[in-house]
Design a protein around this motif. Structure first.
Motif, mmCIF file in Angstrom:
data_model
loop_
_atom_site.group_PDB
_atom_site.id
_atom_site.type_symbol
_atom_site.label_atom_id
_atom_site.label_comp_id
_atom_site.label_asym_id
_atom_site.label_seq_id
_atom_site.Cartn_x
_atom_site.Cartn_y
_atom_site.Cartn_z
ATOM 1 N N ARG A 226 0.829 -1.201 0.000
ATOM 2 C CA ARG A 226 0.000 0.000 0.000
ATOM 3 C C ARG A 226 0.868 1.258 0.000
ATOM 4 N N CYS A 227 0.215 2.369 -0.261
ATOM 5 C CA CYS A 227 0.882 3.662 -0.177
ATOM 6 C C CYS A 227 0.990 4.089 1.288
ATOM 7 N N ASP A 228 2.042 4.797 1.599
ATOM 8 C CA ASP A 228 2.258 5.305 2.951
ATOM 9 C C ASP A 228 1.897 6.786 2.978
ATOM 10 N N ARG A 229 0.703 7.078 3.509
ATOM 11 C CA ARG A 229 0.259 8.464 3.659
ATOM 12 C C ARG A 229 0.078 8.805 5.130
ATOM 13 N N GLY A 230 0.953 8.228 5.958
ATOM 14 C CA GLY A 230 0.926 8.513 7.385
ATOM 15 C C GLY A 230 -0.340 8.017 8.043
ATOM 16 N N ALA A 231 -1.031 8.904 8.739
ATOM 17 C CA ALA A 231 -2.247 8.537 9.464
ATOM 18 C C ALA A 231 -3.474 8.462 8.564
ATOM 19 N N THR A 232 -3.317 8.812 7.293
ATOM 20 C CA THR A 232 -4.440 8.723 6.349
ATOM 21 C C THR A 232 -4.545 7.302 5.815
ATOM 22 N N PRO A 233 -5.654 6.609 6.045
ATOM 23 C CA PRO A 233 -5.779 5.231 5.556
ATOM 24 C C PRO A 233 -5.782 5.175 4.026
ATOM 25 N N THR A 234 -5.141 4.147 3.487
ATOM 26 C CA THR A 234 -5.112 3.926 2.044
ATOM 27 C C THR A 234 -5.506 2.477 1.751
ATOM 28 N N ASP A 235 -5.756 2.181 0.482
ATOM 29 C CA ASP A 235 -6.130 0.815 0.097
ATOM 30 C C ASP A 235 -5.132 -0.208 0.624
ATOM 31 N N HIS A 236 -5.652 -1.342 1.072
ATOM 32 C CA HIS A 236 -4.816 -2.451 1.551
ATOM 33 C C HIS A 236 -3.690 -2.757 0.582
ATOM 34 N N HIS A 237 -3.982 -2.740 -0.713
ATOM 35 C CA HIS A 237 -2.897 -2.835 -1.696
ATOM 36 C C HIS A 237 -3.206 -1.999 -2.927
ATOM 37 N N THR A 238 -2.211 -1.234 -3.311
ATOM 38 C CA THR A 238 -2.215 -0.462 -4.544
ATOM 39 C C THR A 238 -1.457 -1.238 -5.610
ATOM 40 N N LEU A 239 -0.471 -2.000 -5.158
ATOM 41 C CA LEU A 239 0.338 -2.878 -6.008
ATOM 42 C C LEU A 239 0.463 -4.209 -5.298
#
Length: 377
Positions: A226-239
């Motif tokens: 996943r992408c690392d956007r700190g405390a902002t949740p992101t998709d479990h996997h982008t790649l």
């Protein structure tokens, strides 16, 4: 008490790493990308590609003799760019940087040049090549397409929590309206080297590792990143990256509103003669409700809904890879999805395996035995 064995036992990846295993991130990446921007393909027949795309749930944002841009309903860039080519091919992903400063920083760190994108897209880009030979583009400041009307999720009566009364559920059998691009899955013969490259260059972090049963000591063979956007949740996997006998596109996934839009959209695709690969079900890693299709050129594409979102506080999970571990519920994974369907596809795969075993890469005889065990599990 039932003595029925649950095939999912031990497959959920809440179990963490053992001492000395891959940490799933690096401490000082060059940049941290924010998301996938789009995917790029080449295809000889843009008319055929556009017909399928509309049935799948995209709308066209650009159409010329040699180029086709396909978008979802969300604000932002198109999801897919298709250019006319002599044969069908996956060109590579484009990731969105936080800003143009990161694009320039990445270019300087890799000895590449940042360049302006065509006016139809706008913005700045740097083109890299990962260890498997895939072109990876990182972009910023691209034009944003205005949001379009989205498919509204249905209102559900969950158990005794009844919020819908005097109203029937009648979802229309129509294309599922794609909202956005979710992820892409890539297979490589140099899995570990390629994984570390993405963590180092793009600041991605691993959500889950999978390993072949009985081969954990040799390290993982698949990672959901996943992408690392700190405390902002992101998709479990982008790649997602997987070890295999060839460097190739596996599938890409596109979010839709809910289960009903996914299911009704699938019926629409089926009625129009398109090839269903596998589904409907719910994954374990990522938890998405999924449904897989193949486009007229054989590329696998996924409708998904209700996926997990993680911030950067979670460490990677670890689990054995098994075909029965691909879904919490749903039909068994098909031979088409697993790439072992009898016929020309299976013969090509056999030749690919033989060629890989003759070369110096991570896909050796022990890994082949592990893969065969997974395919028959």
């Amino acid at each position: 008490m039932s003595d029925h064995h649950d095939p999912h036992t031990g497959l959920h990846s809440e179990q963490g790493a053992l001492a000395g295993e891959h940490p799933g991130r690096v401490s000082d990446p060059i940049v941290k990308v924010h998301d996938l921007a789009w995917l790029e393909f080449e295809k000889p027949d843009l008319t055929k590609a556009e017909l399928f795309a509309h049935a799948f749930g995209f709308t066209t944002s650009v159409r010329t003799v040699d180029e086709l841009h396909l978008r979802g309903t969300d604000l932002g860039a198109p999801c897919v760019l298709i250019r006319r080519g002599r044969r069908s091919a996956f060109v590579g992903p484009a990731f969105r940087a936080a800003d143009s400063t990161d694009v320039v920083k990445l270019a300087d760190a890799t000895g590449r040049k940042a360049a302006k994108l065509p006016e139809s897209l706008g913005g700045l880009a740097v083109d890299l090549v990962d260890p498997s030979g895939l072109r990876v583009r990182v972009v910023s400041d691209t034009h944003e397409l205005a949001a379009q009307p989205a498919q509204e999720p249905l209102t559900f009566n969950f158990g005794h929590a009844a919020v819908r009364a005097n109203a029937a559920q009648r979802p229309v059998r129509e294309p599922a309206r794609v909202q956005r691009l979710g992820h892409v899955v890539w297979q490589t013969t140099k899995y570990r080297e390629t994984l570390d490259w993405y963590l180092r260059h793009l600041g991605l972090i691993v959500s889950d590792f999978l390993y072949y049963p009985g081969q954990r000591e040799r390290g993982p063979v698949m990672s959901f990143i996943r992408c690392d956007r700190g405390a902002t949740p992101t998709d479990h996997h982008t790649l997602a990256l997987a070890l295999g006998p060839a460097n190739r596109y596996v599938h890409s996934a596109y979010q839709v509103a809910d289960l009903d839009s996914l299911a009704a959209g699938g019926e629409y695709l089926r009625e129009h003669g398109y090839h269903h690969s596998w589904g409907i079900g719910r994954h374990i890693q990522g938890s998405q409700i999924f449904d897989y299709w193949r486009d007229p050129d054989g590329f696998m594409v996924e409708h998904f809904s209700d996926g997990d979102l993680f911030d950067n506080a979670l460490d990677p999970g670890w689990a054995p890879m098994k075909a029965s571990g691909l879904a919490q519920w749903g039909p068994p994974a098909t031979k088409d999805f697993l790439g072992i369907k009898p016929g020309p596809q299976a013969l090509r795969e056999l030749r690919t395996v033989v060629n890989a075993l003759r070369q110096d890469n991570e896909f050796d005889f022990e890994r082949l035995r592990g893969l065969l065990k997974v395919a028959t599990s």
